[in-house]
Scaffold this motif. Structure first.
Motif, short mmCIF file in Angstrom:
data_model
loop_
_atom_site.label_atom_id
_atom_site.label_comp_id
_atom_site.label_asym_id
_atom_site.label_seq_id
_atom_site.Cartn_x
_atom_site.Cartn_y
_atom_site.Cartn_z
N TRP A 40 -43.40 69.36 37.57
CA TRP A 40 -42.34 69.40 38.67
C TRP A 40 -42.28 68.49 39.26
CZ3 TRP A 40 -40.34 73.69 39.69
CH2 TRP A 40 -39.23 74.28 41.32
N GLU A 41 -42.45 67.10 39.31
CA GLU A 41 -42.16 66.28 39.92
C GLU A 41 -40.91 65.48 39.20
OE1 GLU A 41 -45.56 64.07 41.42
OE2 GLU A 41 -46.74 65.26 42.96
N GLY A 42 -41.46 65.39 38.15
CA GLY A 42 -40.52 64.69 37.10
C GLY A 42 -39.28 65.96 36.91
N PHE A 43 -39.08 66.66 36.60
CA PHE A 43 -38.02 68.05 36.80
C PHE A 43 -37.53 67.53 38.00
CE2 PHE A 43 -36.34 71.79 38.43
CZ PHE A 43 -35.36 71.96 37.70
N LEU A 44 -38.21 67.31 39.44
CA LEU A 44 -37.39 67.14 40.32
C LEU A 44 -36.83 66.23 40.84
CD1 LEU A 44 -39.47 69.52 43.03
CD2 LEU A 44 -37.65 70.47 41.93
N ALA A 45 -36.82 65.11 40.27
CA ALA A 45 -36.64 63.59 40.21
C ALA A 45 -35.23 63.82 39.35
CB ALA A 45 -37.15 62.58 39.11
N ASP A 46 -35.75 64.65 38.13
CA ASP A 46 -34.17 64.29 37.37
C ASP A 46 -33.28 65.11 38.01
OD1 ASP A 46 -35.77 62.87 35.54
OD2 ASP A 46 -36.27 64.56 34.55
N LEU A 47 -33.77 66.54 38.30
CA LEU A 47 -32.43 67.10 39.12
C LEU A 47 -31.99 65.92 40.10
CD1 LEU A 47 -31.22 69.83 39.87
CD2 LEU A 47 -32.84 70.12 41.26
N CYS A 48 -32.49 65.15 41.28
CA CYS A 48 -31.85 64.74 42.14
C CYS A 48 -31.23 63.58 41.73
CB CYS A 48 -32.97 64.00 42.81
SG CYS A 48 -33.73 64.96 44.20
N LYS A 49 -31.72 62.43 40.80
CA LYS A 49 -30.71 62.52 39.90
C LYS A 49 -29.21 62.76 39.11
CE LYS A 49 -34.35 59.48 37.84
NZ LYS A 49 -35.78 58.90 37.29
N LEU A 50 -29.69 63.30 39.06
CA LEU A 50 -28.28 64.21 38.11
C LEU A 50 -27.31 65.18 39.46
CD1 LEU A 50 -26.70 66.18 35.76
CD2 LEU A 50 -28.25 68.54 36.41
N THR A 51 -27.55 65.50 41.10
CA THR A 51 -27.19 65.56 41.74
C THR A 51 -25.98 64.54 42.57
OG1 THR A 51 -28.35 67.94 42.07
CG2 THR A 51 -27.16 66.68 44.00
N LEU A 52 -27.17 63.22 42.45
CA LEU A 52 -26.71 62.28 42.82
C LEU A 52 -25.07 61.53 41.50
CD1 LEU A 52 -26.51 59.69 44.61
CD2 LEU A 52 -27.80 58.16 43.48
N ALA A 53 -25.61 61.70 40.99
CA ALA A 53 -24.08 61.38 39.50
C ALA A 53 -23.43 61.98 39.69
CB ALA A 53 -25.09 61.82 38.14
N ALA A 54 -23.72 63.32 39.80
CA ALA A 54 -22.68 64.74 39.85
C ALA A 54 -21.43 63.73 41.37
CB ALA A 54 -23.14 66.11 40.35
N VAL A 55 -22.63 63.85 42.29
CA VAL A 55 -21.82 63.61 44.01
C VAL A 55 -20.71 62.71 44.23
CG1 VAL A 55 -21.89 62.83 46.01
CG2 VAL A 55 -23.38 65.09 45.30
N LEU A 56 -21.57 61.08 42.91
CA LEU A 56 -21.57 59.73 42.84
C LEU A 56 -19.81 60.23 41.78
CD1 LEU A 56 -23.88 57.22 42.54
CD2 LEU A 56 -22.14 58.24 44.85
N GLY A 57 -19.89 61.40 41.15
CA GLY A 57 -18.94 61.39 40.25
C GLY A 57 -17.05 62.05 40.53
N PHE A 58 -18.00 62.93 41.17
CA PHE A 58 -16.33 63.69 42.01
C PHE A 58 -16.42 62.33 42.96
CE2 PHE A 58 -18.87 67.35 40.63
CZ PHE A 58 -17.72 67.41 40.49
N LEU A 59 -17.23 61.18 43.70
CA LEU A 59 -16.93 60.75 44.58
C LEU A 59 -15.49 59.83 44.13
CD1 LEU A 59 -17.94 60.05 47.97
CD2 LEU A 59 -17.09 58.04 46.99
N PHE A 60 -15.54 59.28 42.81
CA PHE A 60 -15.44 58.01 42.48
C PHE A 60 -13.87 58.87 41.97
CE2 PHE A 60 -19.50 55.29 41.43
CZ PHE A 60 -18.71 55.27 42.66
N ALA A 61 -14.16 60.08 41.44
CA ALA A 61 -13.06 60.96 41.18
C ALA A 61 -11.11 60.95 41.69
CB ALA A 61 -12.67 62.13 40.02
N GLY A 62 -11.89 61.44 43.47
CA GLY A 62 -11.46 61.75 44.09
C GLY A 62 -10.53 59.63 44.95
N LEU A 63 -11.57 58.85 44.13
CA LEU A 63 -10.91 57.88 44.87
C LEU A 63 -9.53 57.28 43.87
CD1 LEU A 63 -13.78 56.18 46.93
CD2 LEU A 63 -11.96 56.96 47.37
N ASN A 64 -9.62 58.10 42.69
CA ASN A 64 -8.98 57.50 41.12
C ASN A 64 -9.65 56.20 41.10
OD1 ASN A 64 -7.36 59.95 41.11
ND2 ASN A 64 -5.57 59.62 42.98
N LEU A 65 -10.62 56.01 40.96
CA LEU A 65 -11.96 55.07 40.84
C LEU A 65 -12.24 55.29 38.58
CD1 LEU A 65 -13.86 53.86 43.60
CD2 LEU A 65 -11.64 52.41 42.58
#
Length: 65
Positions: A40-65
């Motif tokens: 369960w702890e591993g699943f939550l860690a993976d979920l946090c990493k995925l969420t962070l990657a998605a947020v950064l991806g959208f942020l960079f896409a919005g900035l046209n980087l």
């Protein structure tokens, strides 16, 4: 009297073996109980990493980087 002493010695030996096996079973059971928690702890860690990657991806896409 000797037979009684011999019988008590055998009982004591069997009791020592049973106690040592009980300790082993307890350790194995604790390991198995903790396994689900680690998954369960591993699943939550993976979920946090995925969420962070998605947020950064959208942020960079919005900035046209």
């Amino acid at each position: 009297m000797d037979a009684m002493t011999e019988m008590l010695t055998r009982i004591e030996t069997k009791l020592d073996v049973a106690i040592s096996q009980l300790s082993d079973h307890e350790a194995r059971l604790r390991h198995l109980e903790g396994k689900a928690g680690r998954k369960w702890e591993g699943f939550l860690a993976d979920l946090c990493k995925l969420t962070l990657a998605a947020v950064l991806g959208f942020l960079f896409a919005g900035l046209n980087l």
